[in-house]
Design a protein around this motif. Structure first.
Motif, PDB file in Angstrom:
ATOM      1  N   GLN A  30       0.816  -1.216   0.000  1.00 42.12           N
ATOM      2  CA  GLN A  30       0.000   0.000   0.000  1.00 42.12           C
ATOM      3  C   GLN A  30       0.853   1.271   0.000  1.00 42.12           C
ATOM      4  O   GLN A  30       0.571   2.201  -0.736  1.00 42.12           O
ATOM      5  N   LEU A  89      -8.656 -10.095  -0.412  1.00 42.14           N
ATOM      6  CA  LEU A  89      -9.446  -9.789  -1.604  1.00 42.14           C
ATOM      7  C   LEU A  89      -9.047  -8.438  -2.188  1.00 42.14           C
ATOM      8  O   LEU A  89      -8.896  -8.293  -3.408  1.00 42.14           O
ATOM      9  N   GLY A  90      -8.848  -7.446  -1.326  1.00 42.45           N
ATOM     10  CA  GLY A  90      -8.448  -6.120  -1.784  1.00 42.45           C
ATOM     11  C   GLY A  90      -7.082  -6.115  -2.442  1.00 42.45           C
ATOM     12  O   GLY A  90      -6.885  -5.512  -3.497  1.00 42.45           O
ATOM     13  N   SER A  93      -7.281  -8.104  -5.807  1.00 40.36           N
ATOM     14  CA  SER A  93      -8.002  -7.372  -6.857  1.00 40.36           C
ATOM     15  C   SER A  93      -7.251  -6.112  -7.277  1.00 40.36           C
ATOM     16  O   SER A  93      -7.339  -5.692  -8.430  1.00 40.36           O
ATOM     17  N   MET A  94      -6.474  -5.521  -6.383  1.00 38.45           N
ATOM     18  CA  MET A  94      -5.682  -4.345  -6.755  1.00 38.45           C
ATOM     19  C   MET A  94      -4.614  -4.725  -7.779  1.00 38.45           C
ATOM     20  O   MET A  94      -4.414  -4.040  -8.774  1.00 38.45           O
ATOM     21  N   ALA A  97      -6.374  -5.242 -11.099  1.00 39.50           N
ATOM     22  CA  ALA A  97      -7.303  -4.198 -11.560  1.00 39.50           C
ATOM     23  C   ALA A  97      -6.977  -3.759 -12.989  1.00 39.50           C
ATOM     24  O   ALA A  97      -5.818  -3.513 -13.330  1.00 39.50           O
ATOM     25  N   GLN A 102     -12.069  -0.396 -10.724  1.00 37.03           N
ATOM     26  CA  GLN A 102     -11.666  -1.627 -10.040  1.00 37.03           C
ATOM     27  C   GLN A 102     -10.581  -1.335  -9.004  1.00 37.03           C
ATOM     28  O   GLN A 102     -10.575  -1.912  -7.913  1.00 37.03           O
ATOM     29  N   SER A 106     -10.917  -2.007  -4.989  1.00 36.82           N
ATOM     30  CA  SER A 106      -9.947  -2.787  -4.209  1.00 36.82           C
ATOM     31  C   SER A 106      -9.446  -1.999  -3.002  1.00 36.82           C
ATOM     32  O   SER A 106      -9.219  -2.560  -1.939  1.00 36.82           O
ATOM     33  N   LEU A 109     -12.175  -2.300  -0.369  1.00 36.67           N
ATOM     34  CA  LEU A 109     -12.135  -3.627   0.254  1.00 36.67           C
ATOM     35  C   LEU A 109     -10.992  -3.719   1.255  1.00 36.67           C
ATOM     36  O   LEU A 109     -11.160  -4.194   2.385  1.00 36.67           O
ATOM     37  N   TRP A 110      -9.828  -3.264   0.836  1.00 39.20           N
ATOM     38  CA  TRP A 110      -8.647  -3.305   1.693  1.00 39.20           C
ATOM     39  C   TRP A 110      -8.861  -2.429   2.922  1.00 39.20           C
ATOM     40  O   TRP A 110      -8.526  -2.812   4.037  1.00 39.20           O
TER      41      TRP A 110
END
Length: 194
Positions: A30, A89-90, A93-94, A97, A102, A106, A109-110
């Motif tokens: 992140q 999931l985040g 999906s990131m 993306a 998208q 993500s 979600l994160w």
């Protein structure tokens, strides 16, 4: 000497592993890689990247109290499970993306997962430790997070340079998912001592 019995406690070491790998994931993916991914893949401007961090902070502000309440009411592990799942999931999906929508999904979600994980791991350590070693258990827990903070950016950056950004996301996710799964399967729920 004071850490010796704690290092032998599987429940405490399990949650410390989750905490350490979470900070590796957070700092590595992140803080370090997400801005690069957003700029390279979606031509994100500095203000767009800043808005992503503002969004995660807002989710944290709104969700921290409900998360703590749920943790107290239903137990630490029951709140950590959806947190770990949503973070995974985040992150996944990131990395995959294909458009900015998208990417933002993500991030949400994160953010929700991080807030759900929230204070439950530290509360779990406090519950699992006894009165005489609780302070040392919390210090060990914090040290695990610091270790993850120190290692996360360097390892994710090195992995990204060597094998690409998706490999860096994937390896960080794999470590966190492994630690989270082992904790959720093996650790028992503890009740806070009054």
């Amino acid at each position: 000497r004071s850490w010796k019995p704690l290092l032998k406690n599987g429940d405490i070491m399990g949650v410390i592993s989750v905490h350490t790998t979470y900070w590796m994931l957070l700092v590595g993916c992140q803080f370090t890689l997400m801005p690069l991914l957003a700029a390279e893949r979606f031509d994100a401007t500095p203000s767009m990247i800043g808005s992503v961090y503002a969004l995660t902070s807002l989710i944290n502000i709104v969700g921290s109290q409900p998360s703590a309440w749920l943790s107290d009411k239903y137990g630490r592990k029951k709140v950590m499970l959806p947190g770990i799942a949503l973070i995974c999931l985040g992150v996944g999906s990131m990395a995959l993306a294909q458009d900015i929508q998208q990417f933002y999904a993500s991030v949400v979600l994160w953010g929700i997962g991080g807030t759900s994980l929230g204070t439950a791991p530290m509360a779990y350590v406090a519950d699992a430790a006894d009165d005489k070693n609780r302070t040392q258990a919390l210090a060990l827990f914090r040290s695990g997070g610091d270790l993850g903070f120190v290692l996360g950016g360097a390892l994710a950056g090195t992995m990204s340079l060597a094998y690409g950004i998706n490999a860096a996301f994937g390896s960080s996710l794999f470590l966190f998912l492994g630690a989270g799964s082992a904790f959720l399967v093996n650790a028992k729920e503890h009740v806070a001592t009054k």
